[in-house]
Write a protein that holds these residues in place. Structure first.
Motif, PDB file in Angstrom:
ATOM      1  N   THR A 228       0.512  16.937  26.114  1.00 14.48           N
ATOM      2  CA  THR A 228       1.344  17.552  25.078  1.00 14.48           C
ATOM      3  C   THR A 228       2.532  16.671  24.725  1.00 14.48           C
ATOM      4  OG1 THR A 228       0.732  19.720  25.953  1.00 14.48           O
ATOM      5  CG2 THR A 228       2.597  19.642  24.458  1.00 14.48           C
ATOM      6  N   ILE A 229       3.229  16.182  25.742  1.00 16.82           N
ATOM      7  CA  ILE A 229       4.429  15.393  25.458  1.00 16.82           C
ATOM      8  C   ILE A 229       4.052  14.024  24.887  1.00 16.82           C
ATOM      9  CG2 ILE A 229       4.722  14.269  27.718  1.00 16.82           C
ATOM     10  CD1 ILE A 229       7.464  15.997  25.591  1.00 16.82           C
ATOM     11  N   ASP A 230       2.884  13.489  25.294  1.00 16.80           N
ATOM     12  CA  ASP A 230       2.410  12.232  24.699  1.00 16.80           C
ATOM     13  C   ASP A 230       2.149  12.410  23.207  1.00 16.80           C
ATOM     14  OD1 ASP A 230       2.535  10.730  26.987  1.00 16.80           O
ATOM     15  OD2 ASP A 230       0.441  11.036  27.550  1.00 16.80           O
ATOM     16  N   TYR A 231       1.595  13.553  22.864  1.00 15.03           N
ATOM     17  CA  TYR A 231       1.307  13.839  21.456  1.00 15.03           C
ATOM     18  C   TYR A 231       2.604  13.905  20.646  1.00 15.03           C
ATOM     19  CZ  TYR A 231      -0.228  16.441  17.316  1.00 15.03           C
ATOM     20  OH  TYR A 231      -0.475  16.846  16.028  1.00 15.03           O
ATOM     21  N   VAL A 232       3.620  14.568  21.209  1.00 13.65           N
ATOM     22  CA  VAL A 232       4.908  14.662  20.517  1.00 13.65           C
ATOM     23  C   VAL A 232       5.503  13.265  20.330  1.00 13.65           C
ATOM     24  CG1 VAL A 232       7.252  15.591  20.618  1.00 13.65           C
ATOM     25  CG2 VAL A 232       5.334  16.990  21.374  1.00 13.65           C
ATOM     26  N   GLU A 233       5.314  12.402  21.333  1.00 15.76           N
ATOM     27  CA  GLU A 233       5.789  11.018  21.219  1.00 15.76           C
ATOM     28  C   GLU A 233       5.106  10.288  20.071  1.00 15.76           C
ATOM     29  OE1 GLU A 233       7.520   8.384  24.789  1.00 15.76           O
ATOM     30  OE2 GLU A 233       5.395   8.831  24.893  1.00 15.76           O
ATOM     31  N   GLN A 234       3.790  10.403  19.985  1.00 18.26           N
ATOM     32  CA  GLN A 234       3.058   9.725  18.911  1.00 18.26           C
ATOM     33  C   GLN A 234       3.492  10.255  17.541  1.00 18.26           C
ATOM     34  OE1 GLN A 234       1.121   7.042  19.759  1.00 18.26           O
ATOM     35  NE2 GLN A 234       1.877   7.566  21.802  1.00 18.26           N
ATOM     36  N   LEU A 235       3.709  11.559  17.458  1.00 18.01           N
ATOM     37  CA  LEU A 235       4.220  12.137  16.210  1.00 18.01           C
ATOM     38  C   LEU A 235       5.584  11.530  15.860  1.00 18.01           C
ATOM     39  CD1 LEU A 235       3.407  15.960  16.488  1.00 18.01           C
ATOM     40  CD2 LEU A 235       2.345  14.293  14.965  1.00 18.01           C
ATOM     41  N   THR A 236       6.402  11.320  16.874  1.00 18.49           N
ATOM     42  CA  THR A 236       7.727  10.742  16.652  1.00 18.49           C
ATOM     43  C   THR A 236       7.629   9.356  16.019  1.00 18.49           C
ATOM     44  OG1 THR A 236       8.678  11.986  18.499  1.00 18.49           O
ATOM     45  CG2 THR A 236       9.863  10.004  17.792  1.00 18.49           C
ATOM     46  N   TYR A 237       6.766   8.506  16.577  1.00 19.51           N
ATOM     47  CA  TYR A 237       6.606   7.160  16.013  1.00 19.51           C
ATOM     48  C   TYR A 237       6.167   7.233  14.548  1.00 19.51           C
ATOM     49  CZ  TYR A 237       6.124   6.031  21.013  1.00 19.51           C
ATOM     50  OH  TYR A 237       6.293   5.916  22.368  1.00 19.51           O
ATOM     51  N   LEU A 238       5.119   8.023  14.316  1.00 17.27           N
ATOM     52  CA  LEU A 238       4.498   8.047  12.989  1.00 17.27           C
ATOM     53  C   LEU A 238       5.387   8.738  11.958  1.00 17.27           C
ATOM     54  CD1 LEU A 238       0.849   8.783  14.144  1.00 17.27           C
ATOM     55  CD2 LEU A 238       1.792   6.592  13.366  1.00 17.27           C
ATOM     56  N   LEU A 239       6.073   9.808  12.371  1.00 13.01           N
ATOM     57  CA  LEU A 239       6.989  10.477  11.440  1.00 13.01           C
ATOM     58  C   LEU A 239       8.142   9.551  11.055  1.00 13.01           C
ATOM     59  CD1 LEU A 239       7.247  14.115  12.886  1.00 13.01           C
ATOM     60  CD2 LEU A 239       6.308  13.442  10.664  1.00 13.01           C
ATOM     61  N   PHE A 240       8.635   8.795  12.006  1.00  9.11           N
ATOM     62  CA  PHE A 240       9.713   7.855  11.709  1.00  9.11           C
ATOM     63  C   PHE A 240       9.248   6.835  10.665  1.00  9.11           C
ATOM     64  CE2 PHE A 240      12.243   4.080  12.095  1.00  9.11           C
ATOM     65  CZ  PHE A 240      13.520   4.525  12.391  1.00  9.11           C
TER      66      PHE A 240
ATOM     67  N   LEU B   7       9.232  20.115  20.584  1.00 10.35           N
ATOM     68  CA  LEU B   7       9.783  19.702  21.871  1.00 10.35           C
ATOM     69  C   LEU B   7       9.689  20.836  22.890  1.00 10.35           C
ATOM     70  CD1 LEU B   7      12.991  17.756  20.752  1.00 10.35           C
ATOM     71  CD2 LEU B   7      10.839  16.794  21.574  1.00 10.35           C
ATOM     72  N   ALA B   8       9.934  22.060  22.436  1.00 12.51           N
ATOM     73  CA  ALA B   8       9.820  23.210  23.331  1.00 12.51           C
ATOM     74  C   ALA B   8       8.385  23.366  23.822  1.00 12.51           C
ATOM     75  CB  ALA B   8      10.283  24.481  22.628  1.00 12.51           C
ATOM     76  N   LYS B   9       7.428  23.167  22.934  1.00 13.01           N
ATOM     77  CA  LYS B   9       6.024  23.240  23.336  1.00 13.01           C
ATOM     78  C   LYS B   9       5.690  22.131  24.334  1.00 13.01           C
ATOM     79  CE  LYS B   9       4.066  25.476  19.216  1.00 13.01           C
ATOM     80  NZ  LYS B   9       3.343  26.556  19.933  1.00 13.01           N
ATOM     81  N   GLY B  10       6.249  20.952  24.099  1.00 14.08           N
ATOM     82  CA  GLY B  10       6.042  19.854  25.036  1.00 14.08           C
ATOM     83  C   GLY B  10       6.633  20.158  26.398  1.00 14.08           C
ATOM     84  N   ALA B  11       7.770  20.868  26.412  1.00 18.86           N
ATOM     85  CA  ALA B  11       8.416  21.214  27.674  1.00 18.86           C
ATOM     86  C   ALA B  11       7.591  22.203  28.488  1.00 18.86           C
ATOM     87  CB  ALA B  11       9.808  21.796  27.398  1.00 18.86           C
ATOM     88  N   GLU B  12       6.732  22.962  27.806  1.00 20.39           N
ATOM     89  CA  GLU B  12       5.881  23.932  28.506  1.00 20.39           C
ATOM     90  C   GLU B  12       4.761  23.264  29.293  1.00 20.39           C
ATOM     91  OE1 GLU B  12       4.448  26.558  25.511  1.00 20.39           O
ATOM     92  OE2 GLU B  12       6.435  27.314  24.980  1.00 20.39           O
ATOM     93  N   ASP B  13       4.514  21.984  29.014  1.00 21.84           N
ATOM     94  CA  ASP B  13       3.460  21.255  29.710  1.00 21.84           C
ATOM     95  C   ASP B  13       3.950  20.916  31.115  1.00 21.84           C
ATOM     96  OD1 ASP B  13       1.446  19.642  30.598  1.00 21.84           O
ATOM     97  OD2 ASP B  13       1.448  18.284  28.888  1.00 21.84           O
ATOM     98  N   VAL B  14       3.612  21.759  32.079  1.00 27.78           N
ATOM     99  CA  VAL B  14       4.140  21.641  33.438  1.00 27.78           C
ATOM    100  C   VAL B  14       3.782  20.307  34.068  1.00 27.78           C
ATOM    101  CG1 VAL B  14       4.109  22.657  35.739  1.00 27.78           C
ATOM    102  CG2 VAL B  14       4.028  24.139  33.732  1.00 27.78           C
ATOM    103  N   LYS B  15       2.563  19.832  33.832  1.00 29.79           N
ATOM    104  CA  LYS B  15       2.106  18.602  34.480  1.00 29.79           C
ATOM    105  C   LYS B  15       2.919  17.388  34.062  1.00 29.79           C
ATOM    106  CE  LYS B  15      -2.687  20.135  35.059  1.00 29.79           C
ATOM    107  NZ  LYS B  15      -4.117  19.862  34.727  1.00 29.79           N
ATOM    108  N   SER B  16       3.415  17.389  32.840  1.00 28.79           N
ATOM    109  CA  SER B  16       4.159  16.222  32.357  1.00 28.79           C
ATOM    110  C   SER B  16       5.564  16.147  32.922  1.00 28.79           C
ATOM    111  CB  SER B  16       4.245  16.248  30.829  1.00 28.79           C
ATOM    112  OG  SER B  16       5.145  17.264  30.396  1.00 28.79           O
ATOM    113  N   GLY B  17       6.076  17.282  33.413  1.00 26.05           N
ATOM    114  CA  GLY B  17       7.445  17.310  33.924  1.00 26.05           C
ATOM    115  C   GLY B  17       8.495  17.256  32.842  1.00 26.05           C
ATOM    116  N   ALA B  18       8.078  17.426  31.574  1.00 27.03           N
ATOM    117  CA  ALA B  18       9.027  17.308  30.461  1.00 27.03           C
ATOM    118  C   ALA B  18      10.036  18.441  30.436  1.00 27.03           C
ATOM    119  CB  ALA B  18       8.262  17.261  29.138  1.00 27.03           C
ATOM    120  N   GLY B  19       9.728  19.549  31.113  1.00 28.38           N
ATOM    121  CA  GLY B  19      10.624  20.691  31.088  1.00 28.38           C
ATOM    122  C   GLY B  19      12.001  20.398  31.650  1.00 28.38           C
ATOM    123  N   GLN B  20      12.096  19.399  32.546  1.00 32.45           N
ATOM    124  CA  GLN B  20      13.397  19.095  33.140  1.00 32.45           C
ATOM    125  C   GLN B  20      14.360  18.496  32.128  1.00 32.45           C
ATOM    126  OE1 GLN B  20      13.446  15.639  35.894  1.00 32.45           O
ATOM    127  NE2 GLN B  20      11.302  15.335  35.298  1.00 32.45           N
TER     128      GLN B  20
END
Length: 498
Positions: free
Chosen positions: A24-36, A136-149
Motif C-alpha cells: 500500500t505505501i509503495d503504491y502511494v510512493e509511486q503515485l507521488t512520483y507520477l503526480l509530481f 496517506l491514511a490508507k497507507g498507514a493502515e498497512d500494518v506490515k509496512s510499518g507506515a503507521g508510525q
C-alpha cells in the motif's frame, strides 16, 4: 471531481498492483512520483504564466507518455535517478526513489489512464490535499509496512494546534515530521485565523521559512514534501521545507517559537546520545550533544531534550510522548526534573488507546513553554492533567477518534487565556510543582479516575475492543522486552570483547 471520487479512482488500482507484491505505501510512493511529474508538466505548459523553470521536469513526463511498454521501465528508472540528484523539493521527493511496479503494462496504464487523463493542477488544493491525506491514511493502515508510525491521527493534531494557536509571526517546526500532518495543520490554522490580515511579507515567509520539518526516512520525507505541494503551501520548483536528516545528530541551528511533534515510538535506539557531563563506554555510535541534560539510548527522551533545546525564548511546544517518558527512572527522572525546573510544563493530556495506527501505543501530549530563566526558582508552577484515557475506547475503523471527541479538553485548556482561568473538572485536575517533585522518581504518570467497565458488569466492552486492547498491551510488552534483549546483547558483546 470531488475528493471521494478522486480517492476511489486512485485507490482502486492499488488492488491490481497488490497482486504483484506492491504494498500500500509503495503504491502511494509511486503515485507521488507520477503526480509530481504530471503537475509539473501541466504548470510548464499552461497558456497563462507557464512555469518555465519546470520545463525540464515536464519533459520527463512526456517521455513516459511516449515510451513503448518495453522501454518504459528503463525510462522511468532513469527519470527517478536523475531527479533524485536535483536540489530543493525536487530532490527531496525523488531522493533514492525506485520503481516498484515491475509490469510495464500496468505501469503504462497507471501513467496514461489513471493519472494522465486528468488535469491535476486545476483541482482545488482542498480536493487534492484531502485526497492525498486520505491516501496517506490508507497507507498507514498497512500494518506490515510499518507506515503507521509516521502518521499521527489528524483529529489529535487539530486539537493540539487549536491549543497552541500558531500565529503569522511564529516559526513552526516539527523535528520528526512524518508525512507532515502538524505542518499542514499549523499552516491551515494561520491562514484560517489571519488570512485577510496577512502582510505580503508574512505570506512570503509562510511559504518559504515559517513552517519547516525534519524527517530521517527518505520515503516518508518525500510524502511530506508532496503533501505540502498538493495543499498549495509550496510550489514544485521551490526550496524544500522538509529537511532529510537525523534531527538528533547535532544541536539545532534554528530556534522556532512553536514545536509540534510526535517523535517515533518503538524500541530503544542503537545510538547513544552523550549529554551534559556524560561519558559512555558502550561500543555504539554516539552523538555528542552537550546541550542535552543526560545520556540515554531512549529515543523519546532524546527527542524531548532536543525539542527543549531547539525552542526559542519565548517558545511553546506540544509533544506526543509514550507513557515511559512520564515514569521511567534514571535518565527519565533527570529529564523530567530539568523540564519542570527550566520550563513551564503546564498541561498533560492522557490519550486513550486505539487511536494510533502503530499498535501497542499508550501515549500522552505534553505541553510546555520556554521562557527567560528564573534564577533560584522553578518555572513550572502547576501541571494540569486531563485524563482522556479512562473510560474511553476507540478503534481505527469502528469507532475512530474525531475532533469533537477532544472538544472538552480544548475547552478546559482555554487556549489564549491565562491559565488562572482554568476550572477543575472530573477529568481535569491541577498538581502543584511541590506535589510533582515529591512523587517517586518525579513520576508524571498520574491517574485518579476508575474505569467504569472494571466496576460494572453491565458496561463490559465488546469482545473485539477487549481483544484489541490485549493485542496492544502485548505489543507494548514485546517492545520493552526487545529493548531489554538488545541491551543484554550489547552487554554480552562488550564482556566477550574484553
Amino acid at each position: 471531481m470531488d475528493t471521494r471520487r478522486l480517492v476511489a479512482k486512485l485507490w482502486n488500482y492499488c488492488d491490481v498492483l497488490r497482486d504483484d507484491g506492491v504494498s500500500t505505501i509503495d503504491y502511494v510512493e509511486q503515485l507521488t512520483y507520477l503526480l509530481f511529474l504530471k503537475m509539473a508538466h501541466e504548470r510548464a505548459n499552461r497558456s497563462l504564466n507557464p512555469e518555465t523553470s519546470l520545463a525540464g521536469v515536464a519533459a520527463r513526463w512526456q517521455s513516459l507518455l511516449d515510451a513503448e511498454a518495453q522501454q518504459l521501465e528503463d525510462t522511468y528508472r532513469q527519470t527517478l535517478q536523475d531527479l533524485g540528484r536535483q536540489p530543493g523539493t525536487l530532490g527531496v521527493i525523488f531522493r533514492k526513489a525506485q520503481n516498484r511496479i515491475q509490469d510495464p503494462a500496468k505501469l503504462k496504464r497507471l501513467i496514461v489512464d489513471l493519472i494522465g487523463k486528468d488535469n491535476w493542477s486545476s483541482q482545488g488544493s482542498d480536493i487534492k490535499g484531502d485526497a492525498y491525506e486520505e491516501l496517506l491514511a490508507k497507507g498507514a493502515e498497512d500494518v506490515k509496512s510499518g507506515a503507521g508510525q509516521y502518521f499521527t491521527p489528524r483529529a489529535l493534531i487539530a486539537a493540539m494546534v487549536d491549543c497552541v494557536q500558531p500565529g503569522p509571526n511564529d516559526t513552526v517546526a516539527d523535528p520528526a515530521c512524518g508525512t507532515g500532518g502538524f505542518l499542514l495543520a499549523a499552516h491551515e490554522y494561520i491562514v484560517e485565523h489571519y488570512g485577510p490580515s496577512l502582510t505580503p511579507e508574512q505570506r512570503t515567509r509562510l511559504a518559504s521559512a515559517a513552517i519547516t520539518g525534519t524527517e530521517l526516512v527518505d520515503s516518508t520525507a518525500r510524502l511530506a514534501a508532496m503533501n505540502m505541494i498538493v495543499h498549495g503551501i509550496v510550489k514544485p520548483n521551490s526550496e524544500s521545507l522538509i529537511e532529510v536528516r537525523d534531527a538528533l545528530a547535532e544541536p539545532p541551528t534554528r530556534h522556532p517559537s512553536v514545536v509540534l511533534a510526535n517523535p517515533p515510538f518503538g524500541k530503544k535506539s542503537s545510538i547513544t546520545v552523550i549529554g551534559e557531563g556524560g561519558r559512555v563506554d558502550k561500543e555504539t555510535i554516539s552523538y555528542n550533544r552537550q546541550d542535552f541534560w543526560t545520556t540515554t539510548t531512549n529515543k523519546q527522551l532524546n527527542f524531548v531534550q532536543h525539542i527543549a533545546s531547539m525552542l526559542a525564548i519565548p517558545g511553546r511546544a506540544a509533544v506526543v510522548v509514550p507513557d515511559n517518558v512520564l515514569f521511567e527512572g534514571g535518565a527519565g527522572e533527570t529529564v523530567r526534573r530539568r523540564l519542570l525546573n527550566q520550563f513551564d510544563v503546564h498541561t498533560l493530556l492522557r490519550l486513550p488507546t486505539g487511536i494510533f495506527y502503530a499498535g501497542g501505543v499508550k501515549a500522552n501530549v505534553l505541553f510546555f513553554d520556554k521562557k527567560e530563566a528564573l534564577p533560584g526558582k522553578a518555572w513550572t508552577n502547576t501541571l494540569w492533567v486531563y485524563d482522556f484515557r479512562v473510560g474511553q475506547h476507540f478503534t481505527l475503523k469502528q469507532n475512530p477518534l474525531r475532533r469533537d471527541h477532544l472538544d472538552d479538553f480544548v475547552k478546559c485548556y482555554r487556549p489564549g487565556e491565562p491559565r488562572t482561568n482554568r476550572i477543575e473538572t472530573e477529568r481535569f485536575r491541577p498538581f502543584s510543582y511541590e506535589e510533582l517533585i515529591a512523587r517517586d522518581k518525579v513520576n508524571l504518570d498520574i491517574t485518579w479516575l476508575k474505569d467504569p467497565s472494571l466496576e460494572d458488569v453491565d458496561s463490559l466492552l465488546p469482545p473485539e475492543v477487549i481483544a484489541q486492547e490485549i493485542v496492544e498491551d502485548l505489543e507494548a510488552a514485546l517492545t520493552e522486552f526487545a529493548a531489554i534483549a538488545e541491551a543484554l546483547q550489547q552487554a554480552r558483546t562488550k564482556f566477550e570483547s574484553q
